[in-house]
Design a protein around this motif. Structure first.
Motif, mmCIF file in Angstrom:
data_model
loop_
_atom_site.group_PDB
_atom_site.id
_atom_site.type_symbol
_atom_site.label_atom_id
_atom_site.label_comp_id
_atom_site.label_asym_id
_atom_site.label_seq_id
_atom_site.Cartn_x
_atom_site.Cartn_y
_atom_site.Cartn_z
ATOM 1 N N ASP A 77 0.842 -1.193 0.000
ATOM 2 C CA ASP A 77 0.000 0.000 0.000
ATOM 3 C C ASP A 77 0.874 1.239 0.000
ATOM 4 O O ASP A 77 1.881 1.305 0.704
ATOM 5 C CB ASP A 77 -0.895 0.031 1.243
ATOM 6 C CG ASP A 77 -2.005 -0.992 1.191
ATOM 7 O OD1 ASP A 77 -2.657 -1.101 0.138
ATOM 8 O OD2 ASP A 77 -2.227 -1.672 2.201
ATOM 9 N N VAL A 79 0.804 5.712 -0.161
ATOM 10 C CA VAL A 79 0.117 7.001 -0.102
ATOM 11 C C VAL A 79 1.153 8.074 -0.420
ATOM 12 O O VAL A 79 2.360 7.817 -0.394
ATOM 13 C CB VAL A 79 -0.520 7.270 1.279
ATOM 14 C CG1 VAL A 79 -1.659 6.309 1.548
ATOM 15 C CG2 VAL A 79 0.499 7.204 2.394
ATOM 16 N N ILE A 94 -5.128 5.976 -1.254
ATOM 17 C CA ILE A 94 -4.390 4.755 -0.929
ATOM 18 C C ILE A 94 -4.432 3.858 -2.164
ATOM 19 O O ILE A 94 -5.496 3.603 -2.729
ATOM 20 C CB ILE A 94 -5.003 4.030 0.282
ATOM 21 C CG1 ILE A 94 -4.876 4.890 1.533
ATOM 22 C CG2 ILE A 94 -4.333 2.673 0.483
ATOM 23 C CD1 ILE A 94 -5.657 4.352 2.731
ATOM 24 N N PHE A 124 1.896 1.111 5.461
ATOM 25 C CA PHE A 124 1.959 1.911 4.238
ATOM 26 C C PHE A 124 3.375 2.391 3.966
ATOM 27 O O PHE A 124 4.140 2.659 4.881
ATOM 28 C CB PHE A 124 1.071 3.161 4.367
ATOM 29 C CG PHE A 124 -0.372 2.845 4.515
ATOM 30 C CD1 PHE A 124 -1.177 2.681 3.398
ATOM 31 C CD2 PHE A 124 -0.948 2.719 5.769
ATOM 32 C CE1 PHE A 124 -2.520 2.390 3.531
ATOM 33 C CE2 PHE A 124 -2.286 2.423 5.914
ATOM 34 C CZ PHE A 124 -3.075 2.257 4.792
#
Length: 175
Positions: A77, A79, A94, A124
């Motif tokens: 993931d 961001v 995301i 993340f």
């Protein structure tokens, strides 16, 4: 030539394929191994994209036994900035990325990125972490269509724009 991308049972809930050696794999009715498919189709390379490193050593060992090249990547993931994760805009942006190491130094860099993401940033990674550890000589970035910011923008009308100005990613798409 088009190579299939595999996931194994180590990416829990994503695949029922195992990483068993073909000589020791399934009994009738059991799950297939990625390497059964590799052998059946006479592939000399296997692309394995996992959600963790758990199956890497097993895959590497079986590939060495079969004289098959392993192309291993981690799907993670991402961001823009993990410190903004609680804001609405960041939640909408995301998305998944796949990082492939090109060599042993790339494996060390990928392990570092993955470890920071999993231990310090709620699972993340962000563009700052990627820029800090990125080396085009050692790492390769791929953007899968499904689960990517492109897919989210198209299906939920988000306006997530990701600036990969530190590398030139490859965009995977469905044929």
């Amino acid at each position: 030539m088009l190579l299939p991308i595999f996931k194994s049972h180590y990416s829990i809930g994503k695949s029922i394929l195992t990483l068993d050696h073909p000589d020791r794999s399934k009994s009738d009715g059991g799950p297939d191994s990625v390497f059964d498919i590799v052998n059946d189709n006479k592939l000399n390379e296997v692309v394995l994209v996992e959600d963790s490193f758990m199956g890497f050593l097993q895959a590497k060992k079986v590939c060495e036994d079969l004289s098959v090249k392993l192309i291993f990547g981690i799907r993670i993931d991402c961001v823009e900035d993990v410190s903004d994760l609680n804001e609405d805009k960041s939640e909408k942006c995301i998305h998944k990325i796949i990082i492939f190491p090109k060599n042993s130094h790339g494996c060390a860099l990928l392990n570092k990125i993955y470890t920071i993401a999993k231990t310090e940033h709620k699972g993340f990674t962000d563009l700052g972490i990627l820029k800090q550890y990125w080396s085009d000589k050692d790492l390769f970035l791929a953007i899968p269509f499904y689960d990517s910011f492109l897919f989210k923008n198209l299906t939920s009308f988000n306006s997530c724009i990701v600036k990969f100005n530190f590398t030139k990613p490859t965009f995977f798409h469905r044929r």
